[in-house]
Enzyme design. Sequence first.
Site, PDB file in Angstrom:
ATOM      1  CE  LYS A  84      -7.668  13.306 -40.445  1.00 35.19           C
ATOM      2  NZ  LYS A  84      -8.167  13.654 -39.103  1.00 35.19           N
TER       3      LYS A  84
HETATM    4  O1  LIG Z   1      -3.553   9.666 -39.681  1.00 35.92           O
HETATM    5  C1  LIG Z   1      -4.278  10.203 -38.844  1.00 35.92           C
HETATM    6  C2  LIG Z   1      -4.750  11.500 -38.982  1.00 35.92           C
HETATM    7  C3  LIG Z   1      -5.512  12.042 -37.979  1.00 35.92           C
HETATM    8  N1  LIG Z   1      -5.833  11.334 -36.880  1.00 35.92           N
HETATM    9  C4  LIG Z   1      -6.632  12.005 -35.822  1.00 35.92           C
HETATM   10  O2  LIG Z   1      -5.853  12.068 -34.613  1.00 35.92           O
HETATM   11  C5  LIG Z   1      -6.668  11.780 -33.503  1.00 35.92           C
HETATM   12  C6  LIG Z   1      -6.202  10.498 -32.846  1.00 35.92           C
HETATM   13  O3  LIG Z   1      -6.980  10.197 -31.713  1.00 35.92           O
HETATM   14  P1  LIG Z   1      -6.530   9.115 -30.606  1.00 35.92           P
HETATM   15  O4  LIG Z   1      -7.691   9.112 -29.669  1.00 35.92           O
HETATM   16  O5  LIG Z   1      -5.272   9.613 -29.974  1.00 35.92           O
HETATM   17  O6  LIG Z   1      -6.347   7.831 -31.320  1.00 35.92           O
HETATM   18  C7  LIG Z   1      -8.105  11.708 -34.016  1.00 35.92           C
HETATM   19  O7  LIG Z   1      -8.646  13.013 -33.933  1.00 35.92           O
HETATM   20  C8  LIG Z   1      -7.942  11.316 -35.465  1.00 35.92           C
HETATM   21  O8  LIG Z   1      -8.996  11.806 -36.264  1.00 35.92           O
HETATM   22  C9  LIG Z   1      -5.367  10.049 -36.746  1.00 35.92           C
HETATM   23  O9  LIG Z   1      -5.630   9.359 -35.743  1.00 35.92           O
HETATM   24  N2  LIG Z   1      -4.594   9.525 -37.732  1.00 35.92           N
END
Ligand SMILES: O=c1ccn([C@@H]2O[C@H](COP(=O)(O)O)[C@@H](O)[C@H]2O)c(=O)[nH]1
Length: 296
Positions: A104
């Site tokens: 990001k």
């Molecule tokens: O809008 C967003 C952008 C990035 N993320 C990232 O995805 C994963 C989600 O993790 P889970 O454990 O499946 O919830 C995490 O690395 C976030 O930083 C997001 O969730 N939403």
Amino acid sequence: MFAAKLSKAIKEKNNPCVVGLDPTMEMMPEFLQKKYNVSVQKENIPQMFLEFNKNIIDSVADLTPAIKVQVAFYERYGLAGIEAFYETLKYCKEKDVLTIADVKRGDIGSTALAYAEGLLQEPSIDSITVNPLFGTDGLTPFVDVAKKEGKGLFILLKTSNPSSAELQDLEVEGGQKVYHKISDIIATLDEDCKGEYSDMGVVVGATHPAQLAELRKKQKGFMLVPGYGAQGGSGKDIVDAFDDGGLGAVVNSSRGITSYYKKVKADEKDYAKFAKKSLENMIKDINSALAQKRGK
Ligand SMILES: O=c1ccn([C@@H]2O[C@H](COP(=O)(O)O)[C@@H](O)[C@H]2O)c(=O)[nH]1
């Protein structure tokens, strides 16, 4: 080139689901914590994460087109953590899995160029996530380096978190919202795109089904869809991120896959086997939601 590789991998594996490797201490099986003696030697945590990750990668590599690695969970542990981040990415490539470095990044042009070169010239990184808050001149260096290197970008567009509306849904002009404006800017970044999908992709959360449908029509790039599982998104929520051929999007689950063994109270030695099981469940859920949509 990145989007073409991603499409190919999705077709070969008949799967648009991406595994996220976001390791935490709470996620770690006790036998690994003991093996690395991390209650005494905290400096061993990154090596333990790496072993945890490698076993999961071995278990899911045949099924998943790409793995997303969120840098925050590694940077938390300093230099050794960052090493584990790059070792994880390298191991994915050894197993022939595409990588998404969830970093990001975003900044003024000169700094953005440093970020872009540092990340996108790294052989183990196929794509990165980018923050568009700086506007066009902050995005251009990422786009230029990505094009030169044949790598991909996923630019934050409508994030999955509950407060995303605070800024992203603010009305700007003519009833348009901030995320519409960002979408318009992203659409200009690769106007000469010749491939089926642009390498300049976007991030839209699984928690926003209406925006997935709306933005799929506007965007030429792949959609990275986080928010499945732990954040509440399910197969029926994300079907409109895809085109009629089941391409154009990848759906990420991190905790839902890597912590599944805890959820189902499995033997902790089987954590990687249960990560695969969770991924298989996710694939079934999404592929059946897509089949149902096609049948309509
Ligand atoms: O809008 C967003 C952008 C990035 N993320 C990232 O995805 C994963 C989600 O993790 P889970 O454990 O499946 O919830 C995490 O690395 C976030 O930083 C997001 O969730 N939403």
